[in-house]
Design a protein around this motif. Structure first.
Motif, mmCIF file in Angstrom:
data_model
loop_
_atom_site.group_PDB
_atom_site.id
_atom_site.type_symbol
_atom_site.label_atom_id
_atom_site.label_comp_id
_atom_site.label_asym_id
_atom_site.label_seq_id
_atom_site.Cartn_x
_atom_site.Cartn_y
_atom_site.Cartn_z
ATOM 1 N N ARG A 98 0.818 -1.198 0.000
ATOM 2 C CA ARG A 98 0.000 0.000 0.000
ATOM 3 C C ARG A 98 0.853 1.250 0.000
ATOM 4 N N GLY A 187 -11.753 -7.544 5.066
ATOM 5 C CA GLY A 187 -10.821 -6.688 5.791
ATOM 6 C C GLY A 187 -11.492 -5.406 6.271
ATOM 7 N N PHE A 188 -10.780 -4.699 7.178
ATOM 8 C CA PHE A 188 -11.356 -3.468 7.731
ATOM 9 C C PHE A 188 -11.507 -2.397 6.660
ATOM 10 N N THR A 189 -10.590 -2.391 5.691
ATOM 11 C CA THR A 189 -10.655 -1.368 4.651
ATOM 12 C C THR A 189 -12.020 -1.412 3.968
ATOM 13 N N LEU A 211 -4.165 6.053 9.766
ATOM 14 C CA LEU A 211 -3.734 5.326 8.564
ATOM 15 C C LEU A 211 -4.209 6.072 7.316
ATOM 16 N N THR A 249 -8.735 4.129 17.334
ATOM 17 C CA THR A 249 -7.982 2.885 17.567
ATOM 18 C C THR A 249 -7.644 2.817 19.068
ATOM 19 N N PHE A 254 -3.172 4.042 16.194
ATOM 20 C CA PHE A 254 -2.339 3.939 15.006
ATOM 21 C C PHE A 254 -2.076 5.320 14.453
ATOM 22 N N TYR A 284 -7.392 -3.164 15.244
ATOM 23 C CA TYR A 284 -6.586 -3.840 14.222
ATOM 24 C C TYR A 284 -5.502 -4.734 14.797
ATOM 25 N N SER A 313 -5.866 -9.413 9.456
ATOM 26 C CA SER A 313 -4.652 -8.957 8.771
ATOM 27 C C SER A 313 -3.407 -8.969 9.652
HETATM 28 C C1 LIG Z 1 -4.911 1.189 11.674
HETATM 29 C C2 LIG Z 1 -5.256 -0.023 10.877
HETATM 30 N N1 LIG Z 1 -6.517 -0.390 10.772
HETATM 31 C C3 LIG Z 1 -6.879 -1.491 10.081
HETATM 32 C C4 LIG Z 1 -5.957 -2.266 9.452
HETATM 33 C C5 LIG Z 1 -6.390 -3.514 8.732
HETATM 34 O O1 LIG Z 1 -6.877 -3.280 7.487
HETATM 35 P P1 LIG Z 1 -7.380 -4.516 6.633
HETATM 36 O O2 LIG Z 1 -8.217 -5.371 7.510
HETATM 37 O O3 LIG Z 1 -8.162 -3.899 5.521
HETATM 38 O O4 LIG Z 1 -6.182 -5.238 6.133
HETATM 39 C C6 LIG Z 1 -4.629 -1.927 9.504
HETATM 40 C C7 LIG Z 1 -3.643 -2.760 8.816
HETATM 41 O O5 LIG Z 1 -2.589 -2.386 8.426
HETATM 42 C C8 LIG Z 1 -4.261 -0.781 10.260
HETATM 43 O O6 LIG Z 1 -2.977 -0.410 10.358
#
Ligand SMILES: Cc1ncc(COP(=O)(O)O)c(C=O)c1O
Length: 464
Positions: A98, A187-189, A211, A249, A254, A284, A313
């Protein structure tokens, strides 16, 4: 067989006569790679050539190579020579990840410098993935799944996984979860994209720093982003009253790493109750904690005003693309309605494998094992950084090294020249101008065997 290989042979591959030749060969190769005498990317001889040189059966050499490939020491690809795996087998800088080293606001690595050592944030040690347990769970899940489940995906996710998650999250994270309130995501995204569509239009408060790629998702869904300042107690609990949501978070901010202070946890929930806003809790890396008692989920304080969001993840692998939302009742239908807009459902078989992994206890065992590994790595990194200002060390898979103004960008460039990929803080601020500088050091990315060498390269890159 090249000359440099021949000298490595003399040094490291003196195999004892008699039995155990394959194991001895594996040991010798492992030692050479660990010591850095066979550096990342180095081509190694064909099985035929090495077998000839050492007087071994070709099969013996092939089996040793296969074993070392499975362990992450070697990299094979069809039609290409076998090579020593790069640090983390990382793609060259800026490709396939990314963020480029240093993220969007920092200088990229000089063109053509391959990443050999990787301390970027965001990935776990993929070499620790529980392949055998995953395969067993997948096989069992596939054997037991009814045909109908393969024909139609449940937009909330497989019931087996939602039931397993509800039990696990309640037990391990203090989440008040009913399977019907869970939506499995890629995923969280994706989960955040779903929430933005379900909540919008309006404003979402996002931690500053946060992030960066998440910050781009809200405007794409029609939401305006408002910065939520962060200090050593975590996010400030005062999003604008008019905001539809606040993304936080709490367990491990984060990227700065603070734990949200108890008073602020309560104040954020109060904000949501008072204004009708939603707190989105991005948990996360909540499974990884080292120096303190576990911090339970904020969602447990008020499941009707807090969305809990989790992901595989960090615990398993980001490539799985598996995450989950635990929703207040009023958001379940809007999130499901948004689902077709963000790319649809999550693959059924992967969900079944994860369900089996959790329900059978293998997930907990894996997390405990990885927690020990990451604690050791964190301690080694702290030794490397002794005497410097660090924060966010109590949990997660990364920590922050504070730097004086003007040092972040040159340090990232210096690292890149050595093949060391680093992330700076700059990319994470809403506006990096005049903001504190630092490195966000992800200590999970390198494979086990490359970690010590990665820290050695970091040590030489740091200013005295
Ligand atoms: C702050 C934060 N949130 C969420 C995620 C997870 O994202 P995803 O589940 O889309 O991989 C990450 C992963 O790098 C992260 O750093």
């Amino acid at each position: 067989v090249t000359d440099s290989w021949a000298s490595s042979l003399d040094l490291h591959l003196e195999l004892p006569a008699g039995g155990g030749r394959r194991a001895a060969l594996e040991r010798a190769l492992r030692a050479a790679i660990r010591d850095g005498r066979l550096p990342p990317g180095e081509r190694i001889p064909s099985t035929r050539a090495l077998a000839h040189d050492l007087g071994l059966a070709r099969n013996t050499v092939a089996e040793a190579y296969a074993q070392l490939t499975a362990e992450g020491y070697l990299r094979t690809s069809q039609g290409a020579p076998t090579r020593v795996a790069a640090g983390g087998d990382a793609p060259p800088a800026g490709r396939g990840r990314r963020a480029t080293p240093g993220g969007a606001g920092a200088p990229a690595a000089p063109r053509g410098t391959p990443v050999r050592f990787d301390l970027r944030v965001g990935v776990p040690d993929a070499g620790g993935f529980p392949r055998a347990a995953w395969l067993r769970a997948l096989r069992r899940g596939l054997a037991g799944v009814p045909d109908a489940a393969l024909a139609h995906a449940d937009p909330r996710g497989r019931p087996e996984l939602r039931a397993a998650l509800a039990a696990y999250l309640g037990r391990a994270r203090g989440v008040l979860a009913e399977p019907d309130r869970i939506v499995v995501t890629s995923g969280f995204t994706q989960g955040f994209g779903l929430l933005c569509r379900a909540l919008g239009p309006g404003t979402v408060a996002m931690e500053d720093p946060c992030l960066h790629h998440l910050r781009a998702i809200a405007p794409a869904a029609g939401l305006t982003v408002a910065p939520l300042p962060v200090d050593e107690q975590g996010a400030r609990p005062d999003p604008p009253d008019a905001a539809a949501a606040a993304l936080v978070t709490p367990a491990h901010q984060f990227p700065l790493g603070a734990t949200l202070a108890p008073r602020r946890r309560a104040a954020l929930v109060d904000w949501a109750r008072r204004t009708g806003g939603i707190v989105i809790e991005d948990d996360y890396d909540g499974e990884f904690r080292y120096d303190r008692q576990p911090v339970g989920a904020l969602q447990g304080l008020d499941p009707e005003h807090v969305v809990y969001a989790g992901t595989a993840s960090k615990t398993l692998a980001p490539g799985l693309r598996l995450g989950w939302l635990v929703l207040p009742e009023r958001l379940v239908a809007p999130v499901l309605e948004a689902r077709p807009l963000v790319g649809g459902d999550t693959p059924v078989l992967d969900q079944l494998a994860l369900a089996g992994l959790i329900a059978g206890g293998a997930f907990d065992r894996h997390v405990r094992r990885m927690r020990q590994r990451y604690r050791r790595r964190r301690d080694a990194l702290l030794d490397t950084l002794a005497g410097r200002r660090v924060r966010g060390v109590a949990a997660g898979l990364h920590l922050v090294l504070d730097l004086p103004p003007g040092e972040e960008a040159p340090l990232i460039t210096r690292g890149a020249e050595e093949g060391l990929a680093l992330d700076g803080l700059a990319a994470y601020w809403h506006d990096p101008k005049d903001r504190p500088e630092g490195l966000v050091l992800g200590y999970a990315a390198p494979p086990e065997h490359a970690y010590a060498q990665t820290l050695a390269v970091l040590r030489t890159s740091l200013p005295r």
